[in-house]
Write a protein that holds these residues in place. Structure first.
Motif, PDB file in Angstrom:
ATOM      1  N   LYS A   1     -10.794  45.354 -36.423  1.00  0.00           N
ATOM      2  CA  LYS A   1     -11.825  45.705 -37.750  1.00  0.00           C
ATOM      3  C   LYS A   1     -10.635  46.186 -38.403  1.00  0.00           C
ATOM      4  O   LYS A   1     -10.882  46.693 -40.134  1.00  0.00           O
ATOM      5  CB  LYS A   1     -12.654  46.499 -37.766  1.00  0.00           C
ATOM      6  N   ASP A   2     -10.153  44.723 -39.028  1.00  0.00           N
ATOM      7  CA  ASP A   2      -9.385  44.876 -40.499  1.00  0.00           C
ATOM      8  C   ASP A   2      -9.506  43.573 -40.898  1.00  0.00           C
ATOM      9  O   ASP A   2      -7.876  42.308 -40.493  1.00  0.00           O
ATOM     10  CB  ASP A   2      -7.479  45.208 -39.358  1.00  0.00           C
ATOM     11  N   LEU A   3     -10.197  42.852 -41.509  1.00  0.00           N
ATOM     12  CA  LEU A   3      -9.868  41.992 -42.010  1.00  0.00           C
ATOM     13  C   LEU A   3      -9.033  41.539 -43.538  1.00  0.00           C
ATOM     14  O   LEU A   3      -8.392  40.302 -43.728  1.00  0.00           O
ATOM     15  CB  LEU A   3     -11.176  42.479 -43.151  1.00  0.00           C
ATOM     16  N   GLY A   4      -8.567  42.103 -43.878  1.00  0.00           N
ATOM     17  CA  GLY A   4      -7.510  42.178 -44.851  1.00  0.00           C
ATOM     18  C   GLY A   4      -6.442  41.581 -44.226  1.00  0.00           C
ATOM     19  O   GLY A   4      -5.223  40.622 -44.122  1.00  0.00           O
ATOM     20  N   GLN A   5      -5.942  41.528 -43.109  1.00  0.00           N
ATOM     21  CA  GLN A   5      -5.200  41.528 -42.107  1.00  0.00           C
ATOM     22  C   GLN A   5      -5.535  39.720 -41.853  1.00  0.00           C
ATOM     23  O   GLN A   5      -4.454  38.610 -41.974  1.00  0.00           O
ATOM     24  CB  GLN A   5      -4.344  41.606 -40.916  1.00  0.00           C
ATOM     25  N   VAL A   6      -6.303  39.511 -41.873  1.00  0.00           N
ATOM     26  CA  VAL A   6      -7.309  37.794 -41.858  1.00  0.00           C
ATOM     27  C   VAL A   6      -7.531  37.017 -43.080  1.00  0.00           C
ATOM     28  O   VAL A   6      -7.006  35.718 -43.088  1.00  0.00           O
ATOM     29  CB  VAL A   6      -8.262  37.959 -41.100  1.00  0.00           C
ATOM     30  N   VAL A   7      -7.468  37.845 -43.827  1.00  0.00           N
ATOM     31  CA  VAL A   7      -7.677  37.817 -45.388  1.00  0.00           C
ATOM     32  C   VAL A   7      -6.430  36.805 -45.733  1.00  0.00           C
ATOM     33  O   VAL A   7      -5.643  35.848 -46.303  1.00  0.00           O
ATOM     34  CB  VAL A   7      -8.002  38.433 -46.861  1.00  0.00           C
ATOM     35  N   VAL A   8      -4.704  37.514 -45.752  1.00  0.00           N
ATOM     36  CA  VAL A   8      -3.314  37.008 -45.949  1.00  0.00           C
ATOM     37  C   VAL A   8      -2.816  35.900 -44.507  1.00  0.00           C
ATOM     38  O   VAL A   8      -2.811  34.986 -45.356  1.00  0.00           O
ATOM     39  CB  VAL A   8      -2.565  38.361 -45.098  1.00  0.00           C
ATOM     40  N   LEU A   9      -3.480  36.081 -42.867  1.00  0.00           N
ATOM     41  CA  LEU A   9      -3.279  34.819 -42.127  1.00  0.00           C
ATOM     42  C   LEU A   9      -3.906  33.900 -43.126  1.00  0.00           C
ATOM     43  O   LEU A   9      -2.710  32.249 -42.759  1.00  0.00           O
ATOM     44  CB  LEU A   9      -3.618  35.227 -41.363  1.00  0.00           C
ATOM     45  N   GLY A  10      -5.186  33.348 -43.519  1.00  0.00           N
ATOM     46  CA  GLY A  10      -5.898  32.663 -43.896  1.00  0.00           C
ATOM     47  C   GLY A  10      -5.583  32.377 -44.785  1.00  0.00           C
ATOM     48  O   GLY A  10      -5.239  30.998 -44.833  1.00  0.00           O
TER      49      GLY A  10
END
Length: 393
Positions: free
Chosen positions: A165-174
């Motif tokens: 449940k950590d969408l922020g890390q996905v945004v950075v990686l994406g």
């Protein structure tokens, strides 16, 4: 010779992190009945471990150790992120049902922080081996070529955004992945097609998670007046929602920033850290710094961060090996996007993502992982041609 200006810039932020972890944790220390130096000692240990690792890595030969280190980070922490979902609660710390930390003795490690560095290495290593020699590709050839990387990223999305449940890390990686696609020659048509798909997936991840929808509505309630006033059409006004009180975190963050004015209240004299702004020494550290050191302090932090990013990109532009080049670009992008997302979040421009400020926020895993990334860039910097005075040619 390693890039000493880059090392110095990182040391400045790590030192400030140590000072602010003591100054900003006042309320938390009293509330939980910790000793005065509880967070200071823990942050000191994390910084010592990170700095030591960074120096050791910088002294290694990149031709021998760079690929070994990068592959170890990618494989080990990819496996750990999957395995931790099945580990017992005695080994894994869960917050809100999300398993994000593995307990190792007195320490807790967040595998995602290290996986980000490993993922950037994997992209640089694979791109350098398979894609840099390709001539101009058609759209469907690009789709076939980049699909394996998108598959690996989607697996990471499921683990990080759904299970952790950590969408922020996905945004950075994406965001980092998409920019790297441009650096290796993807067409604008493919880039915008991919951007559309990412945006649709992003919206889906928000709609299927009630806590994210609540966060988006809370954020929209704070910015709707300024945005909708630009569009005086009646149909657009239907987007307006009824909101109660302004989210206390954003409200208090903005008040802390305002209270700091130009020169701040003075180190240790901040008021909003006294129970008004939770996690001020972690995700909201920039607000805490601004209240105590003012706009002047925030400006110096921002300039130091920009200097670090500039040095990383300069090393990337001078190094000959394409793998070193792409990895350095990726690390610079990771730091840039994390700093931007955190800055925008605490100022209410975007929803809060829970992203740590590189080298500043309290937390062992992100400090250690950031130092590993810089250590690998410093390792690479020894391959940059220099003149007799040690300056990059």
């Amino acid at each position: 010779m390693i890039d000493k200006p880059l090392l110095a810039g990182v040391m400045v932020l790590l030192t400030l992190s140590l000072v602010m972890s003591y100054s900003l944790s006042t309320y938390t220390v009293v509330h939980f009945n910790y000793t005065d130096f509880h967070f200071f000692i823990r942050q000191s240990m994390a910084i010592f471990l990170g700095f030591t690792t960074m120096v050791i890595l910088s002294k290694m030969d990149p031709d021998t150790w760079f690929s070994r280190m990068g592959l170890a980070l990618f494989i080990l922490f990819f496996i750990l992120m999957i395995a931790m979902q099945f580990l017992p609660s005695s080994l894994v710390t869960a917050v809100g049902g999300a398993k994000r930390w593995i307990r190792v003795g007195p320490m807790s490690i967040a595998p995602v922080e290290f996986f980000k560095v490993g993922f950037i290495f994997f992209l640089a290593w694979s791109f350098a081996r398979k894609l840099l020699d390709k001539t101009k590709m058609g759209f469907w050839e690009e789709v076939r070529t980049f699909t394996p990387y998108l598959f690996v990223f989607l697996v990471a999305v499921v683990i990080i955004a759904v299970f952790q449940k950590d969408l922020g890390q996905v945004v950075v990686l994406g965001a980092t992945l998409m920019v790297l696609f441009l650096f290796i020659g993807s067409s604008l048509k493919f880039f915008f097609t991919l951007l559309s798909g990412v945006f649709a997936a992003f919206i889906g991840l928000i709609f299927f998670a009630p806590h994210r929808m609540a966060r988006i509505k809370s954020w929209w309630g704070t910015v709707q007046d300024s945005i909708l006033s630009v569009f005086p059409f009646e149909s657009v006004q239907s987007l307006r929602i009824e909101v109660g009180k302004e989210p206390y975190q954003i409200s208090n963050s903005l008040n802390a920033i305002h209270n700091g004015s130009y020169f701040g209240e003075g180190l240790g004299n901040g008021q909003f850290k006294l129970g008004y702004l939770s996690e001020v020494h972690t995700d909201f550290i920039l607000a805490g710094i601004t209240e105590e050191l003012g706009l002047l302090g925030l400006t110096l932090v921002t300039l130091t961060m920009l200097f670090i990013i500039f040095r990383i990109f300069k090393i990337a532009s001078k190094v000959k090996n394409p793998m070193y080049y792409l990895f350095s670009i990726g690390v610079g992008l990771l730091i840039s996007f994390a700093f931007i997302l955190n800055s925008y979040g605490i100022s209410g421009i975007t929803p809060i993502k829970g992203i740590a400020v590189p080298f500043l926020s309290y937390g062992g895993s992100h400090i250690w992982a950031s130092c590993i990334a810089i250590g690998m860039v410093l390792m690479v910097s020894k391959k940059v041609p220099r003149d007799s005075k040690g300056r990059m040619k």
